[in-house]
Design a protein around this motif. Structure first.
Motif, PDB file in Angstrom:
ATOM      1  N   UNK A   1       0.678  -1.355   0.061  1.00 26.18           N
ATOM      2  CA  UNK A   1      -0.077   0.029   0.015  1.00 26.18           C
ATOM      3  C   UNK A   1       1.003   1.175   0.051  1.00 26.18           C
ATOM      4  N   UNK A   2       1.916   1.230   0.752  1.00 26.16           N
ATOM      5  CA  UNK A   2       2.859   2.347   1.004  1.00 26.16           C
ATOM      6  C   UNK A   2       3.401   2.662  -0.563  1.00 26.16           C
ATOM      7  N   UNK A   3       3.822   1.643  -1.209  1.00 20.52           N
ATOM      8  CA  UNK A   3       4.500   1.841  -2.625  1.00 20.52           C
ATOM      9  C   UNK A   3       3.198   2.483  -3.508  1.00 20.52           C
ATOM     10  N   UNK A   4       2.165   1.888  -3.352  1.00 23.29           N
ATOM     11  CA  UNK A   4       0.957   2.517  -4.413  1.00 23.29           C
ATOM     12  C   UNK A   4       0.871   3.897  -3.957  1.00 23.29           C
ATOM     13  N   UNK A   5       0.624   4.078  -2.846  1.00 24.37           N
ATOM     14  CA  UNK A   5       0.009   5.604  -2.411  1.00 24.37           C
ATOM     15  C   UNK A   5       1.034   6.569  -2.608  1.00 24.37           C
TER      16      UNK A   5
ATOM     17  N   UNK B   1       1.197   7.304  -6.379  1.00 27.49           N
ATOM     18  CA  UNK B   1      -0.081   8.068  -6.715  1.00 27.49           C
ATOM     19  C   UNK B   1       0.001   9.432  -6.337  1.00 27.49           C
ATOM     20  N   UNK B   2       0.482   9.480  -5.193  1.00 32.52           N
ATOM     21  CA  UNK B   2       0.664  11.048  -4.240  1.00 32.52           C
ATOM     22  C   UNK B   2       1.495  11.717  -5.228  1.00 32.52           C
ATOM     23  N   UNK B   3       2.596  11.009  -5.740  1.00 36.75           N
ATOM     24  CA  UNK B   3       3.699  11.773  -6.609  1.00 36.75           C
ATOM     25  C   UNK B   3       3.179  12.144  -8.146  1.00 36.75           C
ATOM     26  N   UNK B   4       2.068  11.862  -8.249  1.00 37.24           N
ATOM     27  CA  UNK B   4       1.224  12.228  -9.744  1.00 37.24           C
ATOM     28  C   UNK B   4       1.587  11.020 -10.696  1.00 37.24           C
ATOM     29  N   UNK B   5       1.930  10.072 -10.380  1.00 32.43           N
ATOM     30  CA  UNK B   5       2.233   8.918 -11.212  1.00 32.43           C
ATOM     31  C   UNK B   5       0.740   8.439 -11.895  1.00 32.43           C
ATOM     32  N   UNK B   6       0.627   8.121 -13.159  1.00 29.54           N
ATOM     33  CA  UNK B   6      -0.495   7.685 -13.764  1.00 29.54           C
ATOM     34  C   UNK B   6      -1.027   6.360 -13.272  1.00 29.54           C
TER      35      UNK B   6
ATOM     36  N   UNK C   1       1.084   2.525 -12.052  1.00 34.90           N
ATOM     37  CA  UNK C   1       0.997   2.082 -10.909  1.00 34.90           C
ATOM     38  C   UNK C   1       0.161   0.804 -10.660  1.00 34.90           C
ATOM     39  N   UNK C   2      -0.657   0.615 -11.690  1.00 36.43           N
ATOM     40  CA  UNK C   2      -1.352  -0.818 -11.805  1.00 36.43           C
ATOM     41  C   UNK C   2      -0.573  -1.722 -12.357  1.00 36.43           C
ATOM     42  N   UNK C   3       0.256  -1.494 -13.293  1.00 32.63           N
ATOM     43  CA  UNK C   3       1.133  -2.471 -13.729  1.00 32.63           C
ATOM     44  C   UNK C   3       2.383  -2.600 -12.657  1.00 32.63           C
TER      45      UNK C   3
ATOM     46  N   UNK D   1      -6.937  -1.123  -9.060  1.00 27.56           N
ATOM     47  CA  UNK D   1      -6.121   0.110  -8.166  1.00 27.56           C
ATOM     48  C   UNK D   1      -7.015   1.291  -7.939  1.00 27.56           C
ATOM     49  N   UNK D   2      -7.864   1.627  -8.784  1.00 26.94           N
ATOM     50  CA  UNK D   2      -8.719   2.803  -8.567  1.00 26.94           C
ATOM     51  C   UNK D   2      -9.713   2.651  -7.439  1.00 26.94           C
ATOM     52  N   UNK D   3     -10.215   1.101  -7.319  1.00 23.62           N
ATOM     53  CA  UNK D   3     -11.302   0.924  -6.346  1.00 23.62           C
ATOM     54  C   UNK D   3     -10.314   0.900  -4.865  1.00 23.62           C
TER      55      UNK D   3
END
Length: 425
Positions: free
Chosen positions: A363-367, A370-375, A379-381, A392-394
């Motif tokens: 979760x840390x890696x994903x958030x 996303x917070x840094x603006x990566x599309x 992130x899903x990949x 990922x969106x859900x």
């Protein structure tokens, strides 16, 4: 022999309700609730014409019930479940998990029911019962005995029953199992339609990921690296790539290209009943994840340590060896146990006073991305989510919204200022 009018009336009835007639036909006993089930239909009016119409409705409903009872196939729902489990393309771990669900929650209720009589209403009644109490009790207090026959409840530590609802996610899993089996029954021409297709299941609970803060993540890595450089490297790799626990345990050196800064995630290591095996990833897809410079440096150092240990022990390092092989690192041909990874990480976090678990690093890696603006698709990949980012969106909707706010501010900053537009006019 034709059925008499009296016999037909005993199986069903017509009663006047206001300015209409209600036809009721006994259909059987609900295996979930134990209550009588009736087919009902309303005919408008109460005159002789309405009476004749009601008689026709009763004849049709009685025929419908008779067709259910004298179905050409007498296959039980339990048999359908067994055949579906035997023939479905399922991972062995998933198949074993489904067997447990069927044994505990489905077969005791619907297993003996003819598959043609399993209805949407039966399924929804079962879901409601399980959401109230997983034991499907009648609501009256009783003692859950831990031993059969004569025994001392105090010695056996028998306790009064407390209703515990089955989680919505578990009931949704049961729905998926029964829907899959019923779809197979349709394909095999044992039933005409799948009643689970329109059954209302519990709403999917909204995920609530709780990643550690950047400060907590730093403390966790520092503690791990101080305790053991190999362990610290594992924690760092999960933190920066978001790979799953089983995937990091199954990772071999042959899947890491340190020159290109790429790792290939192709498999996962799982333990079931003490027996470990390597299997496909959760989504059965291979993915390539780019590594940052710091991660490449840590992995190079880790690889050198592994090679040196083997040389000291008179063994030869090969690329097929596992990257992480446990606390003592004595046998790199055996992977790190996923359970041991979780336990060691949990113990470390508790010593630091941080309430977290190994999966929260994902979760840390994903958030953070996303917070840094990566599309979202990128992130899903990296996470290995299917559906082009839907999962990922859900799961990370709140962080996607934060990223969207950042995008709006960037766009707004690039727009001409109002005073500039006025000068242009």
């Amino acid at each position: 022999m034709a059925e008499s009018a009296d016999q037909r009336r005993r199986r069903g009835s017509v009663r006047q309700r206001g300015n209409s007639l209600q036809v009721r036909v006994f259909s059987g006993v609900d295996p979930v609730t134990g209550k009588d089930v009736y087919l009902t239909e309303t005919v408008k009016g109460a005159d002789k014409a309405a009476q004749r119409a009601a008689d026709k409705v009763m004849t049709r409903l009685l025929s419908q019930v008779d067709q259910q009872r004298s179905a050409t196939s007498s296959v039980s729902f339990g048999y359908v479940l067994d055949e579906w489990l035997r023939t479905a393309e399922l991972d062995e771990g998933t198949r074993e998990m489904y067997r447990g669900y069927i044994k505990r929650n489905i077969r005791p209720v619907l297993g003996a029911e003819p598959v043609r009589k399993v209805s949407t209403r039966m399924l929804e009644a079962l879901y409601a019962e399980l959401r109230r109490c997983r034991a499907r009790c009648d609501g009256k207090p009783f003692v859950e005995h831990r031993a059969e026959g004569e025994h001392d409840c105090k010695d056996e530590k028998c306790k009064p029953h407390t209703c515990k609802p089955l989680a919505a996610s578990t009931v949704r899993q049961l729905h998926s199992i029964m829907s899959g089996a019923l779809s197979a029954a349709v394909r095999w021409e044992w039933i005409d339609t799948n009643p689970a297709r329109i059954a209302k299941r519990p709403k999917q609970p909204q995920p609530q990921p709780t990643p550690p803060s950047p400060a907590e993540a730093a403390r966790l890595f520092d503690a791990a690296y101080e305790a053991d450089h190999d362990w610290g490297t594992l924690v760092w790799l999960v933190m920066t790539t978001g790979i799953r626990r089983g995937e990091v345990c199954a990772l071999t050196w042959s899947r890491i290209d340190l020159d290109e800064g790429i790792i290939e995630v192709r498999s996962s290591y799982v333990l079931r009943n003490g027996v470990g095996r390597v299997k496909d990833t959760k989504t059965h897809q291979m993915r390539r994840i780019a590594l940052d410079t710091e991660t490449v440096v840590l992995l190079r150092e880790h690889k050198e340590r592994c090679a040196q240990r083997l040389t000291q022990n008179g063994a030869e390092f090969t690329e097929d060896m596992y990257v992480f092989s446990g606390v003592r690192n004595v046998d790199p041909t055996q992977p790190y146990s996923p359970h041991a990874v979780s336990s060691r990480y949990k113990d470390m976090a508790e010593r630091l006073g941080i309430d977290t678990h190994i999966h929260a690093l994902r979760h840390y890696s994903a958030t953070e991305l996303l917070t840094a603006g990566i599309d979202l698709r990128t992130v899903a990949g990296r996470l290995g989510h299917g559906g082009g980012g839907a999962t990922t969106l859900r799961v990370y909707a709140a962080w996607v919204a934060a990223s969207d706010r950042k995008a709006a501010e960037i766009l707004g900053s690039r727009m001409p200022k109002r005073d500039q537009r006025r000068q242009g006019n």
